[in-house]
Scaffold this active site. Structure first.
Site, PDB file in Angstrom:
ATOM      1  N   CYS A 113      14.973  -0.428 -32.498  1.00 35.89           N
ATOM      2  CA  CYS A 113      14.705  -1.712 -32.762  1.00 35.89           C
ATOM      3  C   CYS A 113      15.929  -2.841 -32.715  1.00 35.89           C
ATOM      4  CB  CYS A 113      14.483  -1.862 -34.709  1.00 35.89           C
ATOM      5  SG  CYS A 113      14.592  -3.398 -35.918  1.00 35.89           S
ATOM      6  N   ARG A 141       8.136   3.434   5.666  1.00 33.43           N
ATOM      7  CA  ARG A 141       9.293   3.452   6.442  1.00 33.43           C
ATOM      8  C   ARG A 141      10.170   2.687   5.849  1.00 33.43           C
ATOM      9  NH1 ARG A 141       9.103   1.178  13.069  1.00 33.43           N
ATOM     10  NH2 ARG A 141      10.947   1.388  12.292  1.00 33.43           N
ATOM     11  N   THR A 197      10.375   6.123  -3.028  1.00 30.16           N
ATOM     12  CA  THR A 197      11.692   4.810  -4.086  1.00 30.16           C
ATOM     13  C   THR A 197      11.321   3.838  -2.920  1.00 30.16           C
ATOM     14  OG1 THR A 197      13.418   3.445  -4.808  1.00 30.16           O
ATOM     15  CG2 THR A 197      13.708   5.082  -3.005  1.00 30.16           C
ATOM     16  N   SER A 198      10.914   2.809  -2.916  1.00 28.60           N
ATOM     17  CA  SER A 198      10.729   1.499  -1.745  1.00 28.60           C
ATOM     18  C   SER A 198      12.207   0.863  -2.036  1.00 28.60           C
ATOM     19  CB  SER A 198       9.671   0.169  -2.473  1.00 28.60           C
ATOM     20  OG  SER A 198      10.237   0.407  -3.809  1.00 28.60           O
ATOM     21  N   CYS A 246      -0.002   1.946 -28.208  1.00 27.90           N
ATOM     22  CA  CYS A 246      -0.118   1.039 -28.431  1.00 27.90           C
ATOM     23  C   CYS A 246      -0.671  -0.870 -28.298  1.00 27.90           C
ATOM     24  CB  CYS A 246       1.285   0.406 -27.528  1.00 27.90           C
ATOM     25  SG  CYS A 246       2.732   1.217 -28.718  1.00 27.90           S
ATOM     26  N   HIS A 304      17.282   3.992 -14.521  1.00 27.87           N
ATOM     27  CA  HIS A 304      16.362   2.667 -15.041  1.00 27.87           C
ATOM     28  C   HIS A 304      16.344   3.428 -16.804  1.00 27.87           C
ATOM     29  CE1 HIS A 304      15.707   0.901 -11.093  1.00 27.87           C
ATOM     30  NE2 HIS A 304      16.578   0.180 -11.851  1.00 27.87           N
TER      31      HIS A 304
HETATM   32  P1  CNA Z   1       7.813   1.641  -6.179  1.00 27.70           P
HETATM   33  O1  CNA Z   1       9.185  -0.156  -5.841  1.00 27.70           O
HETATM   34  O2  CNA Z   1       6.453   1.351  -6.622  1.00 27.70           O
HETATM   35  O3  CNA Z   1       7.942   2.252  -4.850  1.00 27.70           O
HETATM   36  C1  CNA Z   1       7.045   3.519  -4.881  1.00 27.70           C
HETATM   37  C2  CNA Z   1       7.266   4.243  -3.233  1.00 27.70           C
HETATM   38  O4  CNA Z   1       7.018   4.992  -3.253  1.00 27.70           O
HETATM   39  C3  CNA Z   1       6.974   3.142  -1.853  1.00 27.70           C
HETATM   40  O5  CNA Z   1       7.124   2.852  -1.209  1.00 27.70           O
HETATM   41  C4  CNA Z   1       5.812   4.416  -1.794  1.00 27.70           C
HETATM   42  O6  CNA Z   1       5.556   4.242  -0.064  1.00 27.70           O
HETATM   43  C5  CNA Z   1       6.272   5.792  -2.098  1.00 27.70           C
HETATM   44  N1  CNA Z   1       5.099   6.552  -2.573  1.00 27.70           N
HETATM   45  C6  CNA Z   1       3.982   6.312  -3.662  1.00 27.70           C
HETATM   46  N2  CNA Z   1       4.030   7.870  -3.489  1.00 27.70           N
HETATM   47  C7  CNA Z   1       4.358   8.252  -2.490  1.00 27.70           C
HETATM   48  C8  CNA Z   1       3.878   9.930  -2.720  1.00 27.70           C
HETATM   49  N3  CNA Z   1       2.838  10.470  -2.807  1.00 27.70           N
HETATM   50  N4  CNA Z   1       4.855  10.330  -1.120  1.00 27.70           N
HETATM   51  C9  CNA Z   1       6.158   9.796  -0.538  1.00 27.70           C
HETATM   52  N5  CNA Z   1       6.051   8.293  -1.213  1.00 27.70           N
HETATM   53  C10 CNA Z   1       5.543   7.730  -2.299  1.00 27.70           C
HETATM   54  O7  CNA Z   1       8.880   2.620  -7.270  1.00 27.70           O
HETATM   55  P2  CNA Z   1      10.597   2.642  -7.032  1.00 27.70           P
HETATM   56  O8  CNA Z   1      10.161   3.986  -8.085  1.00 27.70           O
HETATM   57  O9  CNA Z   1      11.023   2.405  -5.341  1.00 27.70           O
HETATM   58  O10 CNA Z   1      11.319   1.509  -8.040  1.00 27.70           O
HETATM   59  C11 CNA Z   1      12.033   0.902  -9.090  1.00 27.70           C
HETATM   60  C12 CNA Z   1      10.915   0.781 -10.017  1.00 27.70           C
HETATM   61  C13 CNA Z   1       9.558   2.494 -10.279  1.00 27.70           C
HETATM   62  C14 CNA Z   1      11.956   1.374 -11.558  1.00 27.70           C
HETATM   63  O11 CNA Z   1      11.873   0.646 -11.811  1.00 27.70           O
HETATM   64  C15 CNA Z   1      10.862   2.845 -12.502  1.00 27.70           C
HETATM   65  O12 CNA Z   1      11.124   2.827 -13.202  1.00 27.70           O
HETATM   66  C16 CNA Z   1       9.391   1.793 -11.657  1.00 27.70           C
HETATM   67  N6  CNA Z   1       8.392   2.795 -12.663  1.00 27.70           N
HETATM   68  C17 CNA Z   1       8.490   3.970 -12.740  1.00 27.70           C
HETATM   69  C18 CNA Z   1       7.423   5.147 -12.511  1.00 27.70           C
HETATM   70  C19 CNA Z   1       7.897   6.534 -13.672  1.00 27.70           C
HETATM   71  O13 CNA Z   1       8.944   6.797 -14.346  1.00 27.70           O
HETATM   72  N7  CNA Z   1       7.250   7.437 -12.982  1.00 27.70           N
HETATM   73  C20 CNA Z   1       5.955   4.807 -12.383  1.00 27.70           C
HETATM   74  C21 CNA Z   1       6.376   3.576 -12.016  1.00 27.70           C
HETATM   75  C22 CNA Z   1       7.276   2.953 -12.102  1.00 27.70           C
HETATM   76 ZN    ZN Z   2      14.979  -2.689 -37.645  1.00 31.70          ZN
END
Ligand code: CNA
Ligand code: ZN
Length: 355
Positions: free
Chosen positions: A146, A272, A245-246, A165, A138
């Site tokens: 720009c 899960r 990740t979810s 920002c 992503h």
């Molecule tokens: P999500 O949908 O928010 O899922 C996160 C998952 O991680 C959930 O299932 C949680 O239960 C699990 N989780 C949270 N904390 C912990 C932990 N400490 N230990 C184990 N599991 C944990 O986020 P996804 O990444 O699945 O979704 C993808 C999106 C989120 C992407 O487009 C990212 O760009 C976007 N995102 C990124 C960031 C970052 O770069 N740090 C932050 C927030 C969102």
């Molecule tokens: Zn420009």
């Protein structure tokens, strides 16, 4: 019988120690990561009920928070987007998490094929993971570009600016700001304008010369490098680790469906795996930092990180009732401080407590 299209689980792998053995014997490991690997260092994820950005924005009255991260929203109201982006910016002095350190360790052991990350925080680079082992599915927060003339703003200038920002609005292109309006490419016309209460009256002309971060918005194509790399990796990989990740965001979640079913899969997350058709062989449920620390310890690997205590702390591994392959992993907490303190209370004071 598994439902049609559902991967048949490899029944020989189900325990925590099987996960350890798989790590020890695999040499081409693919790791798919999400926002959960950065929550312990202060970057909230999207969907966790406790602390996730979406539930937070819902409480603030945004009925469909996902919309805020859609490209059409950015093109019509970049200021609104930048206000929200502030919530997931890494803290200024952000450190990597133990899970990032674990992925780096897998690399150092010569076992990392690719880390497909959905994260935009660039902590993989900070951890020292080589760019040849990373696919940013992503994109990344920086550099900026720009949307009108394509002028690029280097990460070292763009990242510090992103923090301002929320107060000063979307970053602007100095090249466009010096040109009269109408002399550059125009902003794509929005097809999606149902943004209700958070609509900000931002016109396309106002968005002229806005700098866009290098992230992939909903409604945009994921990294071009993803599919060809996956096609190569599928031929070599011998283990898939899915961490934090979810699996709710396609097409990345579809990676799992493409991976040959003979490749063992381990899922590490607080929750899960709920994606249809995905059947990890082993599910380790809990804080990913605690789980990878224990996996490394049992594998005999030296995982070093400032958040990992020198003396290993005991963890409990409890198999979910009715399953063989789903395990809740928790750090066994040392006794609460108050008990220690009480034992240190001088005798006469103890007496006064009971008086
Ligand atoms: P999500 O949908 O928010 O899922 C996160 C998952 O991680 C959930 O299932 C949680 O239960 C699990 N989780 C949270 N904390 C912990 C932990 N400490 N230990 C184990 N599991 C944990 O986020 P996804 O990444 O699945 O979704 C993808 C999106 C989120 C992407 O487009 C990212 O760009 C976007 N995102 C990124 C960031 C970052 O770069 N740090 C932050 C927030 C969102
Ligand atoms: Zn420009």
């Amino acid at each position: 019988m598994p439902a049609e299209g559902t991967r048949r689980r490899l029944l020989q792998y189900y325990s925590f120690d099987h996960a350890v053995e798989l790590l020890q014997r695999s040499s081409n490991i693919v790791i798919l990561t999400g926002a959960g690997i950065s929550t312990s260092v202060g970057i909230p994820d999207f969907r966790s009920e406790d602390g996730g950005i979406y539930p937070l924005l819902k409480k603030q009255g945004f009925s469909d928070p996902e919309d805020l991260f859609h490209i059409d929203s950015f093109n019509t109201d970049a200021n609104g987007f930048y206000r929200v982006l502030n919530c997931i910016l890494p803290p200024e002095d952000v450190r990597i998490s133990p899970t990032h350190a674990f992925i780096k360790l897998v690399q150092d052991l010569g076992k990392l094929l690719t880390n497909y990350t959905q994260n935009i925080d660039q902590l993989e680079e900070q951890a020292g993971i080589d760019s040849k082992h990373i696919i940013h599915c992503h994109g990344t927060l920086a550099p900026g570009k720009c949307i009108t003339c394509g002028h690029r703003v280097k990460a070292k200038y763009f990242l510090p600016f992103l923090r301002k920002c929320q107060k000063v609005g979307a970053p602007r292109c100095r090249v466009c700001d010096q040109k009269p309006p109408g002399s550059g490419k125009t902003v794509p016309k929005s097809k999606k304008r149902k943004r209700g209460e958070w609509e900000d009256d931002g016109s396309e002309e106002e968005n002229r010369g806005i700098i866009k971060p290098n992230i992939v918005f909903y409604g945009e194509r994921v990294a071009d490098s993803l599919s060809p790399r996956l096609a190569e990796d599928i031929l070599k990989m011998d283990l898939l680790l899915i961490i934090g990740t979810s699996l709710k965001v396609a097409p990345v979640s579809n990676i799992l469906v493409e991976i040959p079913s003979h490749v063992p899969q381990i899922h590490i997350s607080l929750k899960r795996c709920q994606m249809r058709g995905v059947t990890p062989d082993i599910e380790l449920l809990g804080e990913c930092d605690v789980i990878v620390e224990e996996l490394a310890r049992r594998a005999g690997w030296k995982l070093k990180h400032e958040m990992i205590p020198d003396a290993p702390e005991a963890v409990s591994i409890e198999t979910l009732e009715g399953s063989t392959n789903k395990h809740i992993v928790r750090r066994l907490k040392p006794p609460p401080a108050k008990f220690e303190e009480r034992s240190k209370i001088p005798q006469e004071d103890t007496a006064s407590v009971h008086r």
